[in-house]
Design an enzyme around this catalytic site. Structure first.
Site, short mmCIF file in Angstrom:
data_model
loop_
_atom_site.label_atom_id
_atom_site.label_comp_id
_atom_site.label_asym_id
_atom_site.label_seq_id
_atom_site.Cartn_x
_atom_site.Cartn_y
_atom_site.Cartn_z
N HIS A 192 3.52 -5.23 1.66
CA HIS A 192 3.82 -5.83 2.96
C HIS A 192 2.91 -7.01 3.26
CE1 HIS A 192 0.59 -3.00 4.39
NE2 HIS A 192 0.35 -3.98 5.23
N ASP A 221 5.35 0.08 -1.37
CA ASP A 221 4.47 -0.87 -0.69
C ASP A 221 3.43 -1.36 -1.70
OD1 ASP A 221 3.23 -2.47 1.15
OD2 ASP A 221 2.44 -0.83 2.39
N GLY A 296 -6.20 -4.94 8.61
CA GLY A 296 -6.96 -5.78 7.70
C GLY A 296 -7.37 -5.06 6.43
N SER A 298 -5.31 -3.30 4.70
CA SER A 298 -4.13 -3.21 3.84
C SER A 298 -4.40 -3.77 2.44
CB SER A 298 -2.96 -3.98 4.45
OG SER A 298 -2.38 -3.26 5.49
N SER A 313 -1.86 1.38 2.47
CA SER A 313 -0.59 0.96 3.04
C SER A 313 -0.70 0.88 4.55
CB SER A 313 0.53 1.93 2.63
OG SER A 313 1.75 1.58 3.26
#
Length: 339
Positions: A192, A221, A296, A298, A313
């Site tokens: 993402h 993801d 942040g 991720s 994720s």
């Protein structure tokens, strides 16, 4: 001499090692040597392969590896390894098939059902739902013939941990995500991070970073970044040390998360094969943990006993979900950098 920049993984911390209390094989025999977390994970994988359709899952509990079986005659195969055997009704394969049935109709899932997946500790399917919506969740499960699901109510809806403010770690235009694990030619991260940001210019520390090598979201993801020649991906996680491989840890194993917002946080491996119904799209096959994550983080790294586990994720204030790393490597034909 010109030194290359190094793509170093987002920070993580020192890993704790869980010690098991083994079972004695007889009154006169010496007990098996205590197993650490890595040994317990290896034993769980070995028994998974050996027990086949009778394997009901494995997890660490109070320093002991517990292995579930659907055939009581197979308990001896478990106990001779030093693990504790538990007889259950449904195998992991059967539980995973139920999750797959729900995934097939995820477009019909009520918005109030935020998570579903396997629950090997309770030998059932778990669901997380908004308060007061248990009936709708049970109806959703019953629509594919699943009864007796375990319901947890929570007012918090899982969110993806991207940060549109920009800043540290690596940037995608004005957005920020975290580096996961180094691979030959770049690093892996969350899908993402590209899909929901528009895939802007990639930079790190103000310098051009490279280009997207591929990404997927929703469904999965995951993504990887192919770095430019000025960057040298290394098999290290800041604050932990070298990455030795990507052996999957058992549920209950200690795990560390590294992210560019919260830095190093510690937790344990939770339920696997979880489907998270994010507002932006549904992702299957995630693993739950209780390590702290925030926007942040991720794409950041989850690591257990030197073994890469996956990339951040999303989640909420009490659960952080990660995309397992081995499916990412397989999806893009990547090789993990160790060191």
């Amino acid at each position: 001499m010109t030194l290359k920049k190094s793509t170093v993984l987002a920070g993580a911390g020192v890993l704790a090692i869980a010690i098991a209390v083994p079972l004695s094989t007889s009154a006169n025999a010496a007990p098996p040597a205590p197993m650490g977390a890595l040994a317990m994970s290896t034993t769980a994988q070995t028994l998974d392969a050996k027990l086949g359709d009778d394997f009901g899952g494995a997890w660490m509990e109070k320093g002991q590896l517990v292995v579930a079986v659907t055939d009581a005659a197979k308990t001896a195969e478990v106990t001779k390894t030093g693990a504790e055997a538990k007889v259950v009704d449904q195998s992991v394969a059967e539980l995973d098939a139920m999750v797959a049935d729900l995934n097939d109709i995820e477009a019909k899932a009520p918005d109030s059902v935020t998570v579903w997946g396997t629950d090997v500790r309770h030998n059932t399917i778990n669901m997380t739902v908004l308060p007061g919506t248990e009936a709708a969740a049970r109806d959703f499960a019953a629509s594919v013939g699943i009864e007796g699901v375990r319901i947890t109510e929570s007012a918090e809806v899982p969110q993806l941990f991207a940060d549109i403010l920009g800043g540290e770690a690596y940037n995608i235009g004005s957005s920020r995500c975290s580096v996961g694990f180094s691979v030959a030619g770049g690093f892996v991260t969350a899908g993402h991070c590209e899909v929901l940001t528009g895939g802007g210019a990639l930079t790190k520390n103000g310098s051009p970073l490279g280009q997207w090598g591929g990404s997927q979201f929703p469904g999965a993801d995951h993504a990887w970044v192919q770095t430019s020649g000025d960057w040298n991906p290394v098999g290290q996680v800041s604050g932990v040390g070298g990455v030795a491989g990507s052996q999957e840890a058992a549920e209950g194993a200690p795990v560390s998360k590294s992210g560019s917002t919260t830095g190093v946080t510690q937790g344990t491996m939770g339920a696997k094969n979880q489907t998270v119904n994010y507002p932006q799209g549904t992702v299957t096959g995630l693993t739950a943990t209780n390590a702290l994550c925030q926007p942040g983080d991720s794409g950041g790294a989850f690591i257990s006993n030197g073994q890469a586990q996956g990339v951040v994720s999303g989640g909420n204030s009490f659960t952080c979900y990660f995309q397992p790393v081995n499916p990412i490597l397989q999806a893009y034909g990547l090789s993990l950098v160790t060191g």
